[in-house]
Design a protein around this motif. Structure first.
Motif, short mmCIF file in Angstrom:
data_model
loop_
_atom_site.label_atom_id
_atom_site.label_comp_id
_atom_site.label_asym_id
_atom_site.label_seq_id
_atom_site.Cartn_x
_atom_site.Cartn_y
_atom_site.Cartn_z
N LYS A 287 -25.96 -13.17 16.07
CA LYS A 287 -27.22 -13.25 16.82
C LYS A 287 -27.08 -14.10 18.08
O LYS A 287 -26.39 -15.13 18.03
CB LYS A 287 -28.33 -13.81 15.92
CG LYS A 287 -28.07 -15.23 15.43
CD LYS A 287 -29.12 -15.66 14.41
CE LYS A 287 -28.91 -17.11 14.02
NZ LYS A 287 -29.71 -17.52 12.86
N ILE B 139 -30.68 -9.66 8.92
CA ILE B 139 -30.93 -10.89 8.15
C ILE B 139 -32.22 -11.58 8.59
O ILE B 139 -32.48 -12.70 8.18
CB ILE B 139 -29.74 -11.88 8.29
CG1 ILE B 139 -29.55 -12.29 9.75
CG2 ILE B 139 -28.46 -11.28 7.74
CD1 ILE B 139 -28.52 -13.40 9.94
N MET C 174 -32.02 -19.38 1.82
CA MET C 174 -31.62 -20.36 2.82
C MET C 174 -32.07 -21.73 2.36
O MET C 174 -33.23 -21.93 2.01
CB MET C 174 -32.30 -20.06 4.17
CG MET C 174 -31.66 -18.92 4.93
SD MET C 174 -32.65 -18.52 6.37
CE MET C 174 -31.89 -19.60 7.58
N MET D 92 -24.16 -21.20 4.84
CA MET D 92 -24.01 -20.96 6.26
C MET D 92 -22.95 -21.95 6.79
O MET D 92 -22.22 -22.54 6.00
CB MET D 92 -25.36 -21.12 6.98
CG MET D 92 -26.53 -20.56 6.19
SD MET D 92 -28.05 -20.22 7.09
CE MET D 92 -28.35 -21.71 7.98
N THR D 93 -22.90 -22.13 8.09
CA THR D 93 -21.87 -23.00 8.66
C THR D 93 -21.81 -24.38 7.99
O THR D 93 -20.74 -24.87 7.67
CB THR D 93 -22.11 -23.17 10.18
OG1 THR D 93 -21.84 -21.91 10.80
CG2 THR D 93 -21.20 -24.24 10.78
N ARG E 191 -23.15 -16.38 5.14
CA ARG E 191 -23.58 -15.90 6.46
C ARG E 191 -23.29 -16.99 7.48
O ARG E 191 -23.98 -17.99 7.53
CB ARG E 191 -25.08 -15.58 6.44
CG ARG E 191 -25.53 -14.67 5.29
CD ARG E 191 -27.04 -14.52 5.30
NE ARG E 191 -27.71 -15.81 5.38
CZ ARG E 191 -28.06 -16.54 4.33
NH1 ARG E 191 -27.85 -16.12 3.11
NH2 ARG E 191 -28.65 -17.71 4.50
N VAL E 192 -22.23 -16.77 8.26
CA VAL E 192 -21.76 -17.85 9.12
C VAL E 192 -21.82 -17.46 10.60
O VAL E 192 -21.24 -16.46 11.01
CB VAL E 192 -20.31 -18.23 8.74
CG1 VAL E 192 -19.79 -19.34 9.65
CG2 VAL E 192 -20.23 -18.65 7.27
N GLY E 193 -22.55 -18.24 11.37
CA GLY E 193 -22.67 -17.99 12.80
C GLY E 193 -21.91 -19.02 13.63
O GLY E 193 -20.85 -18.74 14.20
N THR E 194 -22.44 -20.22 13.69
CA THR E 194 -21.93 -21.27 14.57
C THR E 194 -20.42 -21.53 14.43
O THR E 194 -19.72 -21.64 15.43
CB THR E 194 -22.70 -22.59 14.32
OG1 THR E 194 -24.11 -22.29 14.37
CG2 THR E 194 -22.37 -23.63 15.37
N ARG F 9 -25.45 -21.93 19.46
CA ARG F 9 -26.36 -21.00 20.12
C ARG F 9 -27.35 -21.76 20.99
O ARG F 9 -27.71 -22.88 20.68
CB ARG F 9 -27.15 -20.20 19.08
CG ARG F 9 -26.34 -19.22 18.29
CD ARG F 9 -27.20 -18.56 17.22
NE ARG F 9 -27.70 -19.50 16.24
CZ ARG F 9 -27.07 -19.81 15.11
NH1 ARG F 9 -25.92 -19.25 14.82
NH2 ARG F 9 -27.59 -20.68 14.28
C1 PLP Z 1 -28.60 -17.88 12.04
C2 PLP Z 1 -28.51 -17.56 10.61
C3 PLP Z 1 -27.35 -17.85 9.87
C4 PLP Z 1 -26.13 -18.53 10.45
O1 PLP Z 1 -26.34 -19.87 10.67
P1 PLP Z 1 -25.16 -20.87 11.16
O2 PLP Z 1 -25.65 -22.20 10.79
O3 PLP Z 1 -24.99 -20.68 12.62
O4 PLP Z 1 -23.93 -20.49 10.40
C5 PLP Z 1 -27.34 -17.48 8.53
N1 PLP Z 1 -28.39 -16.88 7.94
C6 PLP Z 1 -29.51 -16.57 8.61
C7 PLP Z 1 -30.61 -15.89 7.90
C8 PLP Z 1 -29.62 -16.90 9.95
O5 PLP Z 1 -30.75 -16.61 10.61
#
Ligand code: PLP
Length: 231
Positions: free
Chosen positions: A35, A78, A162, A203-204, A219-222, A228
């Motif tokens: 995202k 998500i 979450m 997550m991260t 679910r890993v973004g950062t 972001r």
């Molecule tokens: C943004 C998001 C993540 C990822 O979060 P990070 O802390 O960047 O890893 C995971 N799950 C959901 C639902 C999110 O919106």
């Protein structure tokens, strides 16, 4: 930016966490949360063999999918799902990880049956102490899962949660424990299209705790794409 290296690091974190609690890293699906990030970043991760990608805005997901056109990618939605976006999602994504109402499940099945396309869903449960975090009330799970049993095109593969945004690792861990307990308490409802083999949590900042508490999907973004500018 070294996305490939970041992905390697995240995979290493997953392996280390699995080793620490005697689990098989093959059990864990890594969803790269792209995202707000440009397609070039997604393609870079893709080149490093990443398959699952998560997005939380319908329009952004639409634009990215249209431009990238890669049949191998498994897209996960998500985010907060509006009913009027369900038709679009059902036509394209492989997973909707954030269903939290029976009504949405019904709409997914209606749309999926019309086009004969199968779709995986997770039921998002509110396990945090933050009201603004979405997800169903744990008390509604039974009703939602029971409804899911008789669906044909919609496969309820598990639960998503979450944790509260906090540095208190004990609290985070307890919230993950709660999701796992909720799954275990509803295993008697596994029947038909309800399988519940997945727990999407971590997550991260908390993937180690999540894996130790039974996560099968992080679910890993950062940690993969960097910070972001907006959520
Ligand atoms: C943004 C998001 C993540 C990822 O979060 P990070 O802390 O960047 O890893 C995971 N799950 C959901 C639902 C999110 O919106």
């Amino acid at each position: 930016m070294a996305i490939e290296e970041n992905l390697d690091n995240v995979q290493q974190r997953i392996r280390t966490a699995c080793t620490a609690c005697g689990r098989d890293p093959e059990e864990i699906v890594l969803v790269a949360v792209s995202k707000t990030k440009p397609n070039a970043d997604i393609l870079e991760a893709r080149k490093a063999s990443q398959l699952h990608f998560g997005e939380n805005r319908a329009k952004e997901l639409q634009d990215k999918m249209e431009e990238i056109e890669d049949d191998e990618i498994r897209w996960h939605f998500i985010g907060n799902l509006q009913t009027n976006k369900i038709k679009y999602m059902v036509e394209r994504v492989d997973w909707i990880d954030s269903i939290h109402k029976k009504k949405a499940l019904k709409e997914v099945e209606k749309r999926a049956s019309r086009i004969g396309r199968h779709i995986n869903v997770l039921i998002q449960v509110n396990i945090s102490d933050e009201d603004q975090k979405s997800g169903c009330d744990p008390d509604d799970l039974e009703k939602i899962l029971t409804y899911g049993q008789d669906l044909t095109y919609t496969h309820v593969r598990g639960l998503m949660g979450m944790a509260t945004f906090t540095d208190d690792k004990e609290q985070v861990r307890n919230e993950f424990k709660l999701l796992k307990t909720l799954r275990d308490e509803h295993l008697h409802l596994v029947d038909g299209s309800v399988t519940l083999e997945h727990l999407s949590m971590g997550m991260t900042n908390d993937l180690e705790e999540a894996i130790e508490e039974g996560s099968t999907m992080v679910r890993v973004g950062t940690a993969i794409f960097g910070e972001r500018n907006y959520t």
